[in-house]
Design a protein around this motif. Structure first.
Motif, PDB file in Angstrom:
ATOM      1  N   ARG A 109       0.846  -1.211   0.000  1.00 46.41           N
ATOM      2  CA  ARG A 109       0.000   0.000   0.000  1.00 46.41           C
ATOM      3  C   ARG A 109       0.877   1.255   0.000  1.00 46.41           C
ATOM      4  O   ARG A 109       0.670   2.200  -0.744  1.00 46.41           O
ATOM      5  N   THR A 110       1.940   1.219   0.821  1.00 44.21           N
ATOM      6  CA  THR A 110       2.838   2.367   0.918  1.00 44.21           C
ATOM      7  C   THR A 110       3.529   2.649  -0.412  1.00 44.21           C
ATOM      8  O   THR A 110       3.682   3.812  -0.805  1.00 44.21           O
ATOM      9  N   VAL A 111       3.933   1.599  -1.095  1.00 45.14           N
ATOM     10  CA  VAL A 111       4.618   1.798  -2.382  1.00 45.14           C
ATOM     11  C   VAL A 111       3.691   2.524  -3.363  1.00 45.14           C
ATOM     12  O   VAL A 111       4.089   3.496  -4.014  1.00 45.14           O
ATOM     13  N   PHE A 112       2.448   2.060  -3.440  1.00 46.44           N
ATOM     14  CA  PHE A 112       1.525   2.710  -4.383  1.00 46.44           C
ATOM     15  C   PHE A 112       1.281   4.168  -3.994  1.00 46.44           C
ATOM     16  O   PHE A 112       1.259   5.053  -4.836  1.00 46.44           O
ATOM     17  N   ARG A 113       1.110   4.372  -2.711  1.00 50.69           N
ATOM     18  CA  ARG A 113       0.858   5.752  -2.246  1.00 50.69           C
ATOM     19  C   ARG A 113       2.037   6.652  -2.565  1.00 50.69           C
ATOM     20  O   ARG A 113       1.867   7.774  -3.021  1.00 50.69           O
ATOM     21  N   ASN A 114       3.240   6.155  -2.297  1.00 49.53           N
ATOM     22  CA  ASN A 114       4.433   6.971  -2.564  1.00 49.53           C
ATOM     23  C   ASN A 114       4.598   7.266  -4.046  1.00 49.53           C
ATOM     24  O   ASN A 114       5.322   8.172  -4.429  1.00 49.53           O
ATOM     25  N   ASN A 115       3.931   6.465  -4.870  1.00 46.44           N
ATOM     26  CA  ASN A 115       3.984   6.709  -6.309  1.00 46.44           C
ATOM     27  C   ASN A 115       2.787   7.532  -6.786  1.00 46.44           C
ATOM     28  O   ASN A 115       2.499   7.579  -7.980  1.00 46.44           O
ATOM     29  N   GLY A 116       2.080   8.128  -5.850  1.00 44.09           N
ATOM     30  CA  GLY A 116       1.007   9.050  -6.213  1.00 44.09           C
ATOM     31  C   GLY A 116      -0.346   8.408  -6.452  1.00 44.09           C
ATOM     32  O   GLY A 116      -1.269   9.068  -6.926  1.00 44.09           O
ATOM     33  N   PHE A 117      -0.510   7.130  -6.157  1.00 46.27           N
ATOM     34  CA  PHE A 117      -1.819   6.481  -6.332  1.00 46.27           C
ATOM     35  C   PHE A 117      -2.733   6.802  -5.153  1.00 46.27           C
ATOM     36  O   PHE A 117      -2.269   6.930  -4.017  1.00 46.27           O
ATOM     37  N   SER A 118      -4.030   6.864  -5.431  1.00 44.01           N
ATOM     38  CA  SER A 118      -5.011   6.856  -4.328  1.00 44.01           C
ATOM     39  C   SER A 118      -5.381   5.403  -4.125  1.00 44.01           C
ATOM     40  O   SER A 118      -5.725   4.708  -5.092  1.00 44.01           O
TER      41      SER A 118
END
Ligand SMILES: Cc1ncc(COP(=O)(O)O)c(C=O)c1O
Length: 469
Positions: free
Chosen positions: A210-219
């Motif tokens: 989850r953190t990886v996606f968030r850090n890449n700008g995903f909601s």
């Protein structure tokens, strides 16, 4: 020789021996008892404190076992030189060193950490031999950065293995090797991110992802689970076109997604022209029932990205994972200059693993480890059932290297962890697996069993029982 005087509390839940052990240990750590101090003899201390010799003996044994004191032949027990002053934090804060050691907790004897693997059965001799062999080859890769996508020979072995074991259809050209699933998902995020910024994730789910996606700008959109895995209706509702999912062994709950739901999920991907990211992180360890084919193998429309890792079945320290991209995404990978990204896994480890797989050691290792872990898991669950019965609910017992335990004793997650630590056992929080903290289970902990021996599993669960009930 010194005298040891302490106030023993006969009514305390802590046994007398433990109170004596704690007292002496504290004095050693705080420097009150200096190195080479001779402890009173068992006879002297027991008569001084008016307690039995056995009690003193047990306390002394524990201090010896943990290395605080040492027996000198025909002389007695002496405090060991701990060199605490070499620890900078202790040195600079001499007045309060005890706080750093958490004096209320017993030292951790049984660590039920998820992610630890069995050390005793790792084929170290074979691995050493094959590493040596890989160094003897005269290939130019030995002296270079190697193939950015991962060594071709290893990708051939992975493709063969996945076809046989999980029905995965792919060519070695679709496989990208990388140092862990998070690294690979970082790459995937930038590949698909420009056109999609929403991603659906199981709730609860793996927070590392989850953190990886968030850090890449995903909601991220947390999608609650049914008994058989992600709720497809809620997935449609979320309007996300991408979903990250662990269908073979939902993380952390452990359910296996049945074939009917897999088909619904593939239909969802077709309806939305979506992408399924299938993380098959520990598919080797299924203990009950027949394995269900991977989503990737059922996906006629080629909308699935498949991920796997060698961290669970072999070694986490190797840092070797792989990602299989469908044709459309591998074309994008080739077009967007990802070949300029250097490979993150050492050539030596890749080559050694290729030889390990090619010479049949990998298949044999999986078979062996499946038995080893199945035995550990049965020991764990039998001991829990025997001691704790209806006082707990075991979740996720059909597969994998961990279970969840819902504990019915009125304690919340923090209290459960703290009480366990006071008995020398480490169990782990699960609430961080929920994106919405209000939905997290209140009285649950995670218990990984991969790194503990069968004996320690039994002893650790006995201590947990004492801690909680
Ligand atoms: C669901 C899930 N996927 C992947 C991983 C880690 O894989 P790797 O070590 O290859 O990054 C873990 C590790 O705990 C996991 O729980």
């Amino acid at each position: 020789m010194i005298e040891i005087t302490l106030l023993l509390n006969e009514k305390s839940e802590e046994p007398l021996y433990f109170q004596i052990y704690q007292h002496i240990k504290k004095d050693i750590i705080s420097g009150k008892l200096v190195a080479n101090t001779r402890l009173p003899s068992i006879r002297a201390l027991s008569s001084h404190l008016h307690i039995s010799r056995n009690t003193v003996e047990s306390a002394y044994h524990r201090l010896i076992d943990e290395g605080y004191v040492q027996s000198r032949p025909r002389s007695g027990l002496y405090v060991v030189e701990l060199e605490l002053d070499k620890l900078p934090t202790l040195h600079s804060n001499k007045r309060k060193p005890v706080e750093l050691i958490e004096p209320d907790n017993a030292p951790i004897q049984y660590d039920f950490r998820y992610g630890d693997v069995d050390i005793a059965h790792f084929p170290l001799a074979t691995w050493r031999k094959l590493t040596n062999l890989s160094l003897q080859s005269e290939q130019v890769e030995l002296f270079s950065y190697g193939n950015p996508q991962g060594e071709h020979g290893l990708r051939v072995e992975i493709a063969k293995y996945l076809y046989d074991s999980r029905g995965v259809n792919c060519s070695p050209e679709q496989i990208i090797i990388g140092a862990g699933i998070q690294y690979l998902l970082n790459m995937l995020s930038s590949l698909i991110g420009s056109t999609n910024s929403n991603i659906a994730i199981e709730e609860p789910g793996y927070d590392g992802v989850r953190t990886v996606f968030r850090n890449n700008g995903f909601s991220t959109h947390p999608i609650l689970l049914d008994k058989d895995g992600i709720n497809i209706y809620k997935l449609y509702e979320s309007k996300s076109r991408i979903v990250y999912i662990t269908p073979s062994h939902q993380f952390p709950y452990g359910m296996v997604m049945p074939i009917a739901k897999r088909i619904q999920l593939l239909k969802w991907a077709q309806d939305l022209d979506g992408i399924i990211i299938e993380d098959d992180y520990d598919s080797e360890f299924r203990y009950v029932g027949k394995p269900i084919p991977s989503l990737q193998s059922l996906d006629a429309n080629q909308r699935t990205v498949y991920l796997g890792t060698f961290s669970k079945c072999l070694l986490p320290s190797l840092r070797i994972a792989y990602m299989i991209l469908p044709p459309e995404l591998i074309a994008l990978y080739n077009k967007q200059d990802y070949r300029l990204y250097d490979q993150t896994v050492s050539w030596f480890h890749q080559k050694t693993l290729e030889l390990f797989m090619n010479k049949g050691h990998w298949e044999a290792h999986i078979r062996k480890m499946r038995n080893v872990y199945h035995k550990k898991q049965s020991t764990l669950i039998e001991t829990i059932r025997e001691l704790m019965g209806e006082k707990v609910t075991v979740i996720g017992e059909n597969a994998g290297l961990h279970i969840l335990l819902r504990v019915h004793n009125g304690m919340d997650e923090k209290e459960l962890i703290r009480a366990a630590a006071q008995k020398g056992v480490k169990v782990y929080a699960v609430s961080h697996y929920w994106e919405k903290q209000t939905q997290a289970e209140a009285s649950m902990v995670q218990i990984g069993f991969g790194g503990l021996s069968n004996e320690d599993i039994v002893l650790g669960i006995h201590s947990l029982f004492q801690a909680w009930f």
